[in-house]
Design a protein around this motif. Structure first.
Motif, short mmCIF file in Angstrom:
data_model
loop_
_atom_site.label_atom_id
_atom_site.label_comp_id
_atom_site.label_asym_id
_atom_site.label_seq_id
_atom_site.Cartn_x
_atom_site.Cartn_y
_atom_site.Cartn_z
N VAL A 136 1.07 -1.37 -0.12
CA VAL A 136 0.27 0.16 0.26
C VAL A 136 0.89 1.16 -0.37
O VAL A 136 0.25 2.01 -0.51
CB VAL A 136 -1.08 0.01 0.87
CG1 VAL A 136 -0.10 -0.47 2.68
CG2 VAL A 136 -2.38 0.83 0.96
N HIS A 137 1.71 1.20 0.23
CA HIS A 137 3.23 2.18 0.74
C HIS A 137 4.10 2.21 0.00
O HIS A 137 4.58 1.61 0.02
CB HIS A 137 3.26 3.08 1.58
CG HIS A 137 2.93 3.37 3.18
ND1 HIS A 137 1.95 2.74 4.56
CD2 HIS A 137 1.39 3.93 2.74
CE1 HIS A 137 1.43 2.92 4.62
NE2 HIS A 137 0.56 3.95 4.48
N GLY A 138 4.24 2.71 -1.75
CA GLY A 138 4.58 2.92 -2.87
C GLY A 138 6.31 2.55 -2.69
O GLY A 138 6.58 2.31 -3.19
N ASN A 139 6.79 3.53 -1.33
CA ASN A 139 7.97 3.16 -0.64
C ASN A 139 8.33 2.10 -0.24
O ASN A 139 9.56 2.32 0.86
CB ASN A 139 8.22 4.28 -0.47
CG ASN A 139 8.24 4.98 1.17
OD1 ASN A 139 6.79 4.43 1.22
ND2 ASN A 139 8.23 6.40 0.84
N GLU A 140 7.81 1.45 0.18
CA GLU A 140 7.30 0.28 1.30
C GLU A 140 7.94 -1.30 0.34
O GLU A 140 6.75 -1.99 0.98
CB GLU A 140 6.53 0.00 2.30
CG GLU A 140 7.17 1.52 3.26
CD GLU A 140 6.38 1.93 3.82
OE1 GLU A 140 5.07 0.94 4.27
OE2 GLU A 140 6.07 2.59 5.02
N PRO A 141 8.53 -2.01 -0.51
CA PRO A 141 8.02 -2.33 -1.54
C PRO A 141 8.61 -3.79 -0.80
O PRO A 141 8.42 -4.45 -1.83
CB PRO A 141 9.13 -2.14 -2.88
CG PRO A 141 10.32 -1.79 -2.01
CD PRO A 141 9.76 -0.84 -1.19
N GLY A 196 1.14 -5.85 3.99
CA GLY A 196 1.69 -5.91 4.01
C GLY A 196 2.80 -4.15 4.63
O GLY A 196 2.50 -3.25 3.03
N HIS A 197 3.96 -3.74 5.14
CA HIS A 197 4.24 -1.75 5.08
C HIS A 197 6.10 -3.18 5.50
O HIS A 197 6.41 -4.06 5.99
CB HIS A 197 4.19 -1.93 5.73
CG HIS A 197 2.44 -1.43 6.41
ND1 HIS A 197 1.87 -0.52 5.69
CD2 HIS A 197 1.50 -2.34 6.39
CE1 HIS A 197 0.66 -0.54 5.72
NE2 HIS A 197 0.73 -1.23 6.17
N GLU A 198 6.61 -1.96 6.15
CA GLU A 198 8.52 -1.49 6.26
C GLU A 198 8.27 -0.57 7.20
O GLU A 198 7.47 0.43 7.05
CB GLU A 198 9.46 -1.21 4.71
CG GLU A 198 9.43 -2.51 3.79
CD GLU A 198 10.41 -2.04 2.69
OE1 GLU A 198 11.14 -1.22 3.62
OE2 GLU A 198 10.18 -2.91 1.92
ZN LIG Z 1 3.70 0.90 5.64
#
Ligand SMILES: [Zn+2]
Length: 705
Positions: free
Chosen positions: A226-231, A315-317
């Protein structure tokens, strides 16, 4: 570099000679067999290969404060091909059982061969290294010579130098779809910039043909990016999809024979392409899953309504280098049914902590170890939205930097590989948990639905359930903030329903991207809520499966609500003597009617927690909601123009629902002493996979309910 390598070999050679054993293969033998232990030397080092990681295990050394894990690339004959590096630091807060330390070493290129050693430290004082173990790590899954299996992502072919682009994702996705009967790729929507949002639907031998048929298999969902910078999670999803598509191992066949796996690799394709957290409008999509102002979140919620996953991972970072490998968190919002919270916590603390201790990964609650003010109760976060939709689920954060416990991750590719393969481990564990605990998951979901439709208990606009701390030094010793509801965020007297004006319901909105804005009516339909059209507006009763979410969007007291709709309170509580004729809008809460109830054409009945001594008959009603109630006679609803919701009702006579002209009637978790019959409804009735207990025959459109 050269000197250091020579030194290591000298030490190893000396150890080997000192033990006076046969010259080879000393490196492959477990410690303690070939050499006398030095004081405080780690013994019994073992290595087990996983998908993109290697689990080191050893016998603890008394008094050790931590351990260092050393990795050296080696050739088949054991000679070093590169420098030894410290890749890991094991600390006691990694795992729940300190008696059997394990460490998941990762970051290396899968398929390469290594030697590992482990040493204890007392404070900063290093103790002797263990005897080494060595092994060839597991190559990327899939035979390079077998079509389909030999597909690889851009991330894999570039050895993690590049993330898989949108173009490469679509090509890989299409190739999987074409090469595997188990895979269907479906487009669930488009991003604000028009990129397709794809979803894998994977089953064995083929995925069920329709969303409803998928729903009947109690599917599980992974939302990967969902967060484009957490691939990092997205790459794991693409790799996992390949194995699910082609592996013939017993586990994969067993999993896919019992359920359907749905995977959304990239809900935020525009943000991924631009490497931004938000979508192309700058909106953080993980603050929009309740409001669904954006086309991406609208697409996901619309999919949830149709496919009805019972469990999920998102999923995230995470940017805290001192946290665990894998911060996780259940849906904590206090409007989430307790059964969903408890089962989600069991999945995390009961399963992931236990398996993490076996495989060497380090799950902990999101926010662990100085994580700050995170993991709170915003219903706009998918974790909480899913919980409010009665889905057992967890957030997954991949610790973004290596930090002190993974010191070799200043190398970018190593860092990326550790993150992605830690995600792959988690998702595989999630599949196994779902397989082993499906009954508990579906029971929690059924309990949640019957709780929500009862419309009992307070409404909390914002506020979390606490996450109990584990005793130090175990994972979870530092749980996220308590996040109790503040003053003004609790409504003790829940209304029966919310009433929206024409303008509130169908009026043009100013939120969302220009040209792609949706009305409240469209958003409530995407959520799957039942709405009654009345003479002067639109009524949304709370006696619905997503009751906990309804006030958060429709009550002006909500922190991020869509509209300030009118609270409609019950019109009848206590005892009503004799026959009740319903015209207009009537809401019974914990009422007792000593005679039959007749709902006039165009009228609406909402009854929760009530007892009706007689029959309930409605002909041409605008809406009928009968939940958590008892009826001593028959229930007959014919020709309704709007919603029919009969859930968790006990009916001594027959139940008949026919000729409804609105959406699909919902008939779930009822106990019916007589027959259950349905016919002529414009949309076939559904039970949301929560069965009815019916003593008589079930017939017509209700035969399968
Ligand atoms: Zn995230």
């Amino acid at each position: 570099m050269r000197d250091r390598r020579t030194t290591i070999f000298s030490v190893l050679l000396a150890a080997t000679l000192a033990a006076a054993v046969a010259p080879a293969p000393a490196y492959a033998e477990p410690a303690g067999v070939t050499a006398q232990a030095e004081p405080n030397q780690v013994q019994n080092l073992t290595v087990v290969q996983g998908d993109g990681y290697a689990t080191l295990g050893w016998t603890p050394v008394g008094g050790a404060t931590d351990y260092q894990i050393e990795r050296t690339p080696v050739a088949a004959d054991g000679s070093a091909t590169g420098p030894a590096v410290i890749t890991g630091v094991w600390r006691p807060n990694r795992q729940i059982n300190n008696e059997s330390p394990t460490f998941a070493d990762a970051g290396f290129n899968p398929g390469a061969r290594f030697q590992w050693r482990v040493r204890a430290r007392f404070g900063t004082t290093e103790q002797p290294y263990s005897a080494p173990v060595s092994g060839t790590t597991s190559a990327p899954w899939g035979d390079p010579n077998v079509p389909g299996e030999n597909l690889r992502t851009q991330w894999e072919t570039t050895l993690a130098a590049q993330y898989t682009s949108d173009v490469e994702e679509y090509a890989y996705t299409k190739a999987l779809d074409e090469a595997s009967d188990r895979v269907r790729v479906t487009e669930i929507g488009k991003t604000a910039l028009g990129r397709p949002i794809n979803m894998f639907v994977i089953g064995y031998p083929t995925p069920p043909a329709t969303p409803a048929a998928v729903a009947a298999t109690s599917p599980l969902m992974v939302n990967c990016n969902v967060h484009g910078n957490e691939p990092g999670d997205r790459e794991a999803c693409l790799i996992m999809a390949r194995k699910l598509a082609f592996s013939n191992d017993a586990r994969t066949i067993d999993l896919l024979s019992h359920t359907t796996v749905v995977i959304v690799p990239t809900i935020n394709g525009d943000g991924r392409a631009a490497n931004t957290r938000g979508n192309s409008t700058g909106q953080d999509l993980n603050r929009d899953y309740s409001l669904i102002r954006q086309p991406e979140t609208f697409a996901l919620v619309n999919m949830l309504r149709q496919y009805r996953p019972v469990a999920g991972y998102d999923g995230h970072e995470f940017g805290n280098s001192s946290a665990g490998d894998l911060p996780m968190l259940p849906p904590r919002h206090q409007n989430v049914a307790k059964s969903i919270f408890d089962e989600s916590q069991h999945m995390i603390e009961g399963h992931m902590y236990t398996q993490g201790a076996k495989d060497g990964w380090w799950p902990c609650p999101y926010g662990c170890n100085g994580g700050g003010n995170v993991g709170l109760s915003e219903e706009t976060i998918l974790r909480n939205t899913l919980g409010l939709k009665n889905v057992v689920n967890s957030l997954l954060e991949l610790r973004s930097s290596g930090g002190t416990t993974r010191p070799d991750e200043t190398n970018t590719a190593n860092n990326r590989r550790r993150k992605t393969f830690s995600a792959l481990w988690t998702f595989n564990q999630f599949l196994d948990y779902h397989r082993a605990n499906l009954k508990e998951i579906t029971t929690a979901r059924a309990d949640a639905i019957t709780f929500q439709v009862s419309n009992t208990g307070r409404i909390v606009f914002r506020g979390s359930r606490p996450i109990e701390a584990h005793p130090a030094p175990h994972p979870g010793e530092a749980p996220p903030p308590i996040d109790a509801p503040k003053d003004g965020q609790i409504l003790d007297n829940a209304p029966c329903a919310y009433k929206l004006t024409e303008e509130q319901y169908n009026g043009a909105r100013t939120d969302g991207p220009a040209g792609l804005r949706t009305t409240v009516a469209e958003r409530l339909a995407a959520h799957g809520w039942q709405v009654v059209k009345t003479a002067d507006g639109y009524v949304v009763p709370l006696a619905q499966p997503e009751r906990g979410l309804i006030p958060l969007l429709l009550d002006g007291q909500g922190v991020e609500s869509l509209v300030d709709a009118e609270r409609v309170y019950p019109t009848m509580t206590g005892r009503h003597a004799g026959k009740l004729v319903v015209s207009g809008f009537t809401c019974l809460r914990e009422a007792t009617v000593t005679g039959p109830v007749r709902v006039q054409p165009g009228a609406t009945l909402v009854a929760t927690g009530s007892s009706i001594n007689g029959t309930v008959e409605a002909s041409g009603a605008a809406g009928v909601f009968l939940t958590s109630s008892k009826v001593t006679g028959l229930v007959r609803v014919t020709g309704a123009s709007g919603p029919v919701v009969v859930v968790d009702a006990t009916v001594d006579g027959p139940v008949e629902v026919s000729d409804s002209r609105g959406g699909a009637p919902l008939l779930a978790a009822n106990t019916v002493a007589g027959p259950l019959s349905c016919g002529g409804n414009a949309a076939a009735p559904v039970n949301l996979e929560v069965a009815n207990s019916v003593q008589g025959p079930k017939s017509g459109q209700c035969a399968g309910l």
